[in-house]
Design a protein around this motif. Structure first.
Motif, PDB file in Angstrom:
ATOM      1  N   GLY A 189      65.017-104.784  61.414  1.00  0.00           N
ATOM      2  CA  GLY A 189      66.251-104.183  60.876  1.00  0.00           C
ATOM      3  C   GLY A 189      66.866-103.139  61.794  1.00  0.00           C
ATOM      4  O   GLY A 189      68.064-102.848  61.718  1.00  0.00           O
ATOM      5  N   VAL A 190      66.036-102.587  62.682  1.00  0.00           N
ATOM      6  CA  VAL A 190      66.564-101.536  63.587  1.00  0.00           C
ATOM      7  C   VAL A 190      67.578-102.128  64.580  1.00  0.00           C
ATOM      8  O   VAL A 190      68.322-101.388  65.219  1.00  0.00           O
ATOM      9  N   LYS A 191      67.591-103.467  64.685  1.00  0.00           N
ATOM     10  CA  LYS A 191      68.549-104.103  65.604  1.00  0.00           C
ATOM     11  C   LYS A 191      69.821-104.504  64.857  1.00  0.00           C
ATOM     12  O   LYS A 191      70.765-105.019  65.450  1.00  0.00           O
ATOM     13  N   ALA A 199      65.823 -99.474  57.072  1.00  0.00           N
ATOM     14  CA  ALA A 199      64.638 -99.503  57.945  1.00  0.00           C
ATOM     15  C   ALA A 199      64.066 -98.096  58.116  1.00  0.00           C
ATOM     16  O   ALA A 199      62.842 -97.900  58.068  1.00  0.00           O
ATOM     17  N   ALA A 200      64.951 -97.100  58.277  1.00  0.00           N
ATOM     18  CA  ALA A 200      64.496 -95.708  58.474  1.00  0.00           C
ATOM     19  C   ALA A 200      63.659 -95.228  57.293  1.00  0.00           C
ATOM     20  O   ALA A 200      62.737 -94.418  57.455  1.00  0.00           O
ATOM     21  N   ASN A 243      57.556 -97.419  67.497  1.00  0.00           N
ATOM     22  CA  ASN A 243      58.632 -97.674  68.464  1.00  0.00           C
ATOM     23  C   ASN A 243      59.959 -97.969  67.772  1.00  0.00           C
ATOM     24  O   ASN A 243      61.026 -97.531  68.220  1.00  0.00           O
ATOM     25  N   ALA A 244      59.869 -98.727  66.643  1.00  0.00           N
ATOM     26  CA  ALA A 244      61.089 -99.037  65.889  1.00  0.00           C
ATOM     27  C   ALA A 244      61.705 -97.748  65.331  1.00  0.00           C
ATOM     28  O   ALA A 244      62.925 -97.532  65.409  1.00  0.00           O
ATOM     29  N   GLN A 245      60.850 -96.886  64.762  1.00  0.00           N
ATOM     30  CA  GLN A 245      61.346 -95.616  64.208  1.00  0.00           C
ATOM     31  C   GLN A 245      61.934 -94.743  65.325  1.00  0.00           C
ATOM     32  O   GLN A 245      62.933 -94.054  65.121  1.00  0.00           O
ATOM     33  N   SER A 284      73.579 -89.611  61.116  1.00  0.00           N
ATOM     34  CA  SER A 284      72.906 -89.646  59.800  1.00  0.00           C
ATOM     35  C   SER A 284      71.642 -90.516  59.861  1.00  0.00           C
ATOM     36  O   SER A 284      70.633 -90.227  59.213  1.00  0.00           O
ATOM     37  N   ILE A 285      71.698 -91.596  60.666  1.00  0.00           N
ATOM     38  CA  ILE A 285      70.509 -92.458  60.834  1.00  0.00           C
ATOM     39  C   ILE A 285      69.425 -91.696  61.598  1.00  0.00           C
ATOM     40  O   ILE A 285      68.246 -91.729  61.240  1.00  0.00           O
TER      41      ILE A 285
END
Length: 500
Positions: free
Chosen positions: A11-13, A22-23, A42-44, A54-55
């Motif tokens: 979802g980070v993409k 995702a966050a 790594n995704a976080q 905000s993300i």
């Protein structure tokens, strides 16, 4: 469910909505998928570097949830790198996240902070040091255990091998706030650290501004640590042997600083806590010779009793207060210096100088008392009167010390509080507190005033010692430690926050 978690990681993409979800969900289910731990962190991290503020904030806020077991130092390292944020809300979130993982594992968190202080970008290093200097003192005792404090001391010593002046001051603030270093042996350890930093083994170069500024900066850090049990001998010896003989050639880049007066004030403050000195007589002689330079002989008079064209010498009261006080303190350790170690001619010459100085002193004390008579409260707060009040302290101090030296044999019993030090509260029976009882707290700030009054007889204190306390700037890394550099080669340009 592993596939489902992978979808969340992917979802980070996606777009803004997917990233926000995702966050939240990556940290929420993190503990259930240890085999995907690296990918999850790594995704976080990608979200912590997102363009949407905000993300980023949401991702940073959730970072402590990843701080489990072996992952904690890595999370601490990442958070430390994120201290470089210029967004105030984001910066506060990073601070709060670091504090929350501190409470989980203080040593692990410190490991992350110190690895960035030693190897990180300049901005990260600077902010990590500031974080330690402001936040450590807010942590409860159960977090700041003896073991944690020992770890801080060990890691700090590594950093202190190469620091700027400003960083050194911050580290002294960090270390002197540690509970385990409040003891006599703890203070002694700190003094040794400062002495090492001051490089008291090196040859002193009065024309090298770095060398002079480093010595002053270090000495200022050492002064509050000295006491009747933690001696200043090493510093006093260095000042007597290397600095006093070069006093007139000292140079500094600090604008408006009377460097000579600054040095003499530091020496005076340290002299109260000097222990047994190896070359006491020769150092006392150096101090005595320097004092004579500021204690003029009376001008010769012509036969008709008028001044034979010679100008009245200018009396440098501020300098003399410091030198006379230091001489008086060290003289206690060798009370027969003036009578047994000087020849009769030199002693006679000294007494003539003392007498002449005392005469000028009396005139000036009378003038000051007259000028301040009847003034109270607000009237004493004007710049002019503040200077006169301090001038009266200086002249009274010199008067007391001169009277002592006029005794036969010279006496070293009187105690005075140096004019720039806060007066100690004492019982009515003990009007003047002994300098030996001072806590070593830094002097209160005094404002700068004119150099001399209209009569050109007085060089009043201008408060330069205290008002310039923090004004030394060391722009270049390594300048403070003699330009050795910090070994930055081969790091390359790293992307923000990513070292794993």
């Amino acid at each position: 469910h592993k596939d489902a978690y992978q979808v969340i990681l992917d979802g980070v993409k996606g777009g803004a909505k997917e990233k926000r979800l995702a966050a939240q969900f990556i940290p929420k289910f993190f503990k259930h998928f240890p085999e995907l731990a690296d990918s999850a962190i790594n995704a976080q991290l990608d979200l912590c570097e997102d363009e949407d503020v905000s993300i980023r904030r949401q991702a940073i806020k959730e970072l402590p949830q990843f701080a489990t077991g072996d992952n904690l130092p890595r999370v601490a390292d990442i958070l430390t790198q994120l201290l470089q944020s210029d967004d105030s809300a984001e910066f506060n979130l990073v601070n709060n996240a670091l504090l929350s993982i501190f409470k989980m594992d203080a040593k692990g968190t410190l490991g992350g902070l110190f690895s960035q202080i030693l190897q990180g970008e300049d901005i990260v290093r600077e902010r990590a040091i500031k974080f330690l200097s402001t936040k450590l003192k807010t942590l409860p005792e159960e977090v700041m255990t003896k073991e944690v404090e020992e770890f801080i001391l060990t890691e700090s010593k590594k950093v202190l091998e190469d620091v700027t002046g400003e960083e050194f001051v911050l580290f002294m603030k960090i270390l002197s706030g540690l509970k385990s270093l409040q003891t006599v042996s703890g203070r002694q350890q700190l003094v040794e650290l400062v002495a090492e930093q001051a490089d008291l083994e090196q040859t002193f170069n009065p024309s090298d501004t770095d060398c002079v500024d480093r010595l002053l900066q270090c000495t200022r850090q050492a002064v509050p640590l000295f006491s009747k049990n933690v001696h200043s001998t090493k510093f006093v010896t260095y000042f007597c042997e290397h600095v006093l003989p070069n006093l007139s050639s000292l140079t500094t880049l600090v604008e408006g600083l009377d460097i000579q007066l600054e040095v003499l004030k530091l020496l005076a403050e340290m002299s109260s806590f000097c222990g047994d000195m190896e070359k006491l007589e020769s150092n006392l002689k150096k101090l005595f010779d320097k004092l004579l330079e500021y204690m003029p002989l009376p001008p010769e008079e012509a036969e008709n009793g008028e001044n034979a064209g010679n100008e009245e010498p200018k009396l440098q009261f501020s300098y003399v207060e410091c030198l006379l006080y230091s001489f008086h303190q060290l003289g206690r350790k060798l009370p027969d210096f003036l009578t047994a170690k000087l020849n009769a001619e030199k002693l006679k010459d000294f007494k003539i100088r003392l007498q002449y100085f005392a005469r000028g002193l009396q005139v000036y004390i009378r003038q000051l008392r007259l000028a301040l008579q009847g003034k109270t409260g607000e009237a004493l707060k004007t710049e002019e009167n503040k200077i006169k009040v301090v001038a009266l302290k200086i002249t009274n101090n010199i008067n007391v010390l001169i009277k002592d030296l006029f005794h036969i044999p010279p006496s070293y019993k009187s105690t005075v509080t140096l004019s720039w030090k806060p007066v100690q509260k004492a019982d009515a029976s003990q009007k003047r507190a002994s300098e030996d009882t001072t806590s070593g707290s830094p002097p209160k700030k005094a404002s700068a005033g004119p150099k001399r009054d209209a009569r050109q007889i007085y060089n009043p204190p201008s408060g330069k010692y205290s008002s310039n306390l923090g004004s030394f700037s060391y722009e270049q890394r390594g300048g403070f430690r003699g330009g050795r550099g910090r070994g930055w080669g081969g790091r390359g340009n790293r992307s923000r926050g990513r070292i794993y």
